[in-house]
Design an enzyme around this catalytic site. Structure first.
Site, PDB file in Angstrom:
ATOM      1  N   GLY A  18     -13.257  20.193  48.947  1.00 41.07           N
ATOM      2  CA  GLY A  18     -13.352  21.555  49.771  1.00 41.07           C
ATOM      3  C   GLY A  18     -13.760  21.100  51.132  1.00 41.07           C
ATOM      4  O   GLY A  18     -14.083  19.851  51.709  1.00 41.07           O
ATOM      5  N   ILE A  96     -26.897  21.554  47.239  1.00 38.78           N
ATOM      6  CA  ILE A  96     -26.744  21.920  48.744  1.00 38.78           C
ATOM      7  C   ILE A  96     -26.634  23.431  48.737  1.00 38.78           C
ATOM      8  O   ILE A  96     -27.044  23.989  49.754  1.00 38.78           O
ATOM      9  CB  ILE A  96     -25.698  21.201  49.476  1.00 38.78           C
ATOM     10  N   GLU A  98     -26.179  27.254  49.517  1.00 37.61           N
ATOM     11  CA  GLU A  98     -26.844  28.357  49.876  1.00 37.61           C
ATOM     12  C   GLU A  98     -26.291  29.589  49.134  1.00 37.61           C
ATOM     13  O   GLU A  98     -25.128  29.812  49.479  1.00 37.61           O
ATOM     14  CB  GLU A  98     -27.135  28.447  51.183  1.00 37.61           C
ATOM     15  N   GLU A 209     -43.951  26.904  53.205  1.00 37.38           N
ATOM     16  CA  GLU A 209     -43.816  28.024  54.093  1.00 37.38           C
ATOM     17  C   GLU A 209     -44.162  29.013  52.989  1.00 37.38           C
ATOM     18  O   GLU A 209     -44.825  29.163  51.970  1.00 37.38           O
ATOM     19  CB  GLU A 209     -42.273  28.278  54.468  1.00 37.38           C
ATOM     20  N   HIS A 247     -35.253  32.381  54.299  1.00 38.61           N
ATOM     21  CA  HIS A 247     -35.060  32.054  52.962  1.00 38.61           C
ATOM     22  C   HIS A 247     -35.211  32.888  51.933  1.00 38.61           C
ATOM     23  O   HIS A 247     -36.276  33.984  52.238  1.00 38.61           O
ATOM     24  CB  HIS A 247     -36.034  30.826  52.869  1.00 38.61           C
TER      25      HIS A 247
END
Lengths: 290, 391
Positions: A18, A96, A98, A209, A247
């Site tokens: 890809g 990886i 998202e 965070e 996030h």
């Protein structure tokens, strides 16, 4: 020394042909990562970036003895890819991608755990052992070899922290981007003991965070088990409650998961907490020169 | 993505979760028609907005005649409802839900969320229904029963028994009804990729039935692609228009009250940049993550959205290039200054991949209000000074 990956680690790429997979796999190869092949269904038998392509992870593992898989498949297929890797005997999957549905990751991680496969991510920059092995999307050039271990929920803050550490004349052993989703693979609590055991790592930087309580768990663990100095920064001190900050997992729900409570817990555990992300490098240098 | 109470209750009905009968209305006339169709002589007129605390804010009222239904509906539709969850600016009410009156004997609480530590859904139940559950959790945490359910085995009888014994439900018939209620709710949670489902209050009627008197649901945005029926429930008017516009360009934006606009790549660094500004004595005007797909168009869009806020006195562009190359961002900044009137100083800090090329691009462009910064600390300091007019 390093943790989890080094120059000998054999890596395959799922979603190899890809656009994203190709671009970053090539970057990893250029960095020196031992990429031994990739998987794209229906493209088995072809060659891509000078490496063999396989239809299934099983075939790839049988042919190459790969132990790590870097996963770039689209969000809807992430769970399937992770479970396929676990089923094929991969030891570490670096995810990886998202935007994977939380429910999918819930099942995928349960199966990975059952099969004894570690996972990093999803929604993360990956893992890099400086000047040896880059499995992910980080700009390799900013990770100079040194004696600082790095664990971070954020990609760009990882780069920022490493850059600051390097500017102080220090460097990185291994940096792990653990991702900012509600369900993630390896976290502080599993990675801290690896850095503690790594003879080359002399200090550990952890970047957290708002949202969830992984940093609080880490604080409790550090207090009891970690003898090396830990430097921490928690992002989102100025974030409003109830708002998701980019996030999926970065949200203060009710009064839980604030930066303040995490910073206090870490400080109480003897961690060197910096208030501004611009001070991470300086603090590391200060602590190590003591 | 969140939905309205009436939409949550539609989903409840599909799964057989008992709820009072109700009809949504957008005008007082429709409200009266709805009340007539429902029958009876007592109705509840409920404002439909995406926020809790509607009752306390005056958005939920009891009507004892059709005239009263009409009057209350005309008061509530068009009102700006302020609750502890809307912020001081409140939310405009555009719809009301007309519901049949219910015979309330007990008020309970039932919710399902992801337990991030256990990495599985947890059902939460309490006898303290009708109260703010955060408050109950803080003051009397022992009054909240938590039952985590491993999704690989699903909702079993023992989960249900833990709930009813925990709540002190002793009547066998009532136990059965409550367990069935919770089981159906859990099925919704799993099937629809729910992020949060909350019923507060869940009532027990005089005849020992359990009814969802309220319904709040939020869904996992990442899973909406496989739930077109949920996506169809989206109410755009409930969303912040700037946040929505940003998301259409792949940007993640949250408005804040400060003076320094921020444009950053990566959510963590974006939060960190806000913190750095705060640390230097400034106030961030927004969170903006340009993400990994930033190009000239999206960056220009980012400027446009930031500059819509009249409070913005300076903009801090803080980019650490990994996937996003700095030269691309630099070109975006240049293009943005052509597309939008950037009337405030822009502090630019570009580091990482292709940073030298980016610096060259910006230097050659010679734009007066674009000020280069060396690093994060320098950039934050300059942005704070610029906002104070001291740069």
């Amino acid at each position: 020394m390093s943790i989890l990956v080094n120059k000998d680690t054999k890596v395959i790429v799922q979603g190899f042909t890809g656009k994203e997979g190709s671009f970053h796999a090539e970057q990893c190869i250029n960095y020196g990562t031992n990429i031994v092949g990739g998987v794209t269904p229906n493209k088995g038998g072809q060659e891509h970036l000078g490496k063999p392509v396989f239809n299934t992870v099983k075939e790839a593992v049988d042919a190459t003895d790969a132990t790590v898989s870097m996963i770039f498949v689209p969000p809807a297929f992430v769970a399937d890819a992770v479970m396929e890797a676990a089923d094929a005997g991969i030891e570490l999957a670096v995810i990886i991608t998202e935007g994977a549905p939380v429910k999918d990751m819930m099942y995928a991680k349960m199966y990975a755990t059952k099969k004894g496969m570690k996972t990093i991510g999803p929604n993360c920059p990956g893992i890099i052992t400086a000047e040896e092995c880059k499995i992910g999307i980080m700009p390799g050039m900013i990770f100079k070899k040194g004696n600082v271990g790095l664990i971070s929920k954020s990609g760009t803050l990882t780069y920022e922290a490493s850059n600051q550490v390097v500017k102080e004349g220090l460097g990185i052993t291994t940096a792990v981007g653990i991702g900012g989703d509600p369900i993630i693979g390896l976290s502080y609590k599993q990675l801290l003991p690896m850095f503690e055991a790594d003879p080359e790592t002399e200090a550990i930087v952890m970047i957290g965070e708002i949202g969830g309580d992984l940093e609080i768990q880490a604080a409790a663990y550090i207090k009891e088990n970690i003898t090396k100095p830990v430097i921490a920064f928690i992002a989102g001190q100025t974030a409003p409650k109830g708002k998701r900050m980019g996030h999926a997992g970065a949200i203060v729900s009710g009064s839980a998961g604030t930066a303040k409570e995490k910073m206090e817990a870490l400080e109480a555990a003897g961690v060197h907490v910096v208030v501004s992300p611009a001070d991470i490098g300086k603090k590391v240098a200060e602590v190590l020169k003591k | 993505m969140n939905v309205h109470e009436y939409q949550a209750k539609q989903i409840f009905k599909e799964y057989g979760v008992p709820t009072p009968r109700g009809i949504v209305a957008t005008t007082p006339e429709e409200a009266v028609e709805a009340a007539k169709e429902l029958g009876g002589n007592i109705w509840v007129v409920k404002a439909q907005i995406h926020a809790g605390g509607r009752g306390l804010g005056g958005g939920v009222k009891l009507a004892k005649s059709l005239d009263e239904v009409k009057q209350l509906a005309s008061e509530i539709i068009g009102m700006t409802l302020v609750t502890h969850q809307t912020g001081p600016e409140g939310k405009l009410v555009q719809k009301v839900y007309i519901e049949e009156g219910a015979d309330i004997k007990d008020e309970l609480y039932l919710g399902i969320v992801l337990d991030r530590a256990k990495e599985m859904p947890v059902i939460m139940a309490s006898t303290e229904g009708g109260m703010e559950i955060e408050k109950v959790a803080e003051e009397t945490p022992e009054k909240i029963i938590k039952v985590a359910v491993d999704p690989t085995i699903g909702f079993q009888g023992f989960h249900g028994r833990e709930l009813v014994f925990g709540l002190g439900i002793t009547d066998k018939d009532e136990q059965k009804k409550f367990i069935s209620f919770a089981q159906k709710l859990f099925a919704i949670y799993m099937d629809k990729d729910v992020e949060l489902i909350e019923i507060n209050p869940l009532i027990k009627t005089g005849s020992g039935d359990f009814l969802a008197l309220d319904g709040k649901m939020g869904f996992d945005d990442s899973a909406l692609y496989r739930h077109p029926e949920i996506e169809a429930m989206r109410d755009i008017s409930e969303e912040d228009p700037d946040e929505r516009e940003a998301s259409q360009y792949g940007l993640s934006y949250v408005a804040l009250d400060g003076e320094i606009g921020c444009m950053v790549n990566g959510a963590g660094l974006a939060m960190g940049t806000m913190d750095a500004i705060n640390y230097m004595g400034g106030t961030p005007a927004n969170f903006l993550d340009v993400g990994g797909k930033a190009n000239a168009e999206t960056v220009a869009k980012g400027f446009e959205i930031i500059l819509k806020n009249p409070k913005v006195k300076a903009i801090f562009v803080n980019i650490f290039g990994g996937i996003v190359r700095c030269d691309r961002i630099a070109n975006g900044i240049l293009e943005a200054t052509k597309m939008v009137d950037v009337h405030v100083p822009v502090i630019v800090r570009l580091d990482g991949t292709n940073a030298p090329e980016a610096a060259e691009i910006l230097k050659n462009a010679k734009i007066d209000n674009v000020i280069a910064a060396e690093d994060l600390a320098d950039g934050a300091a300059k942005a704070v000074k610029a906002a104070k007019g001291e740069l």
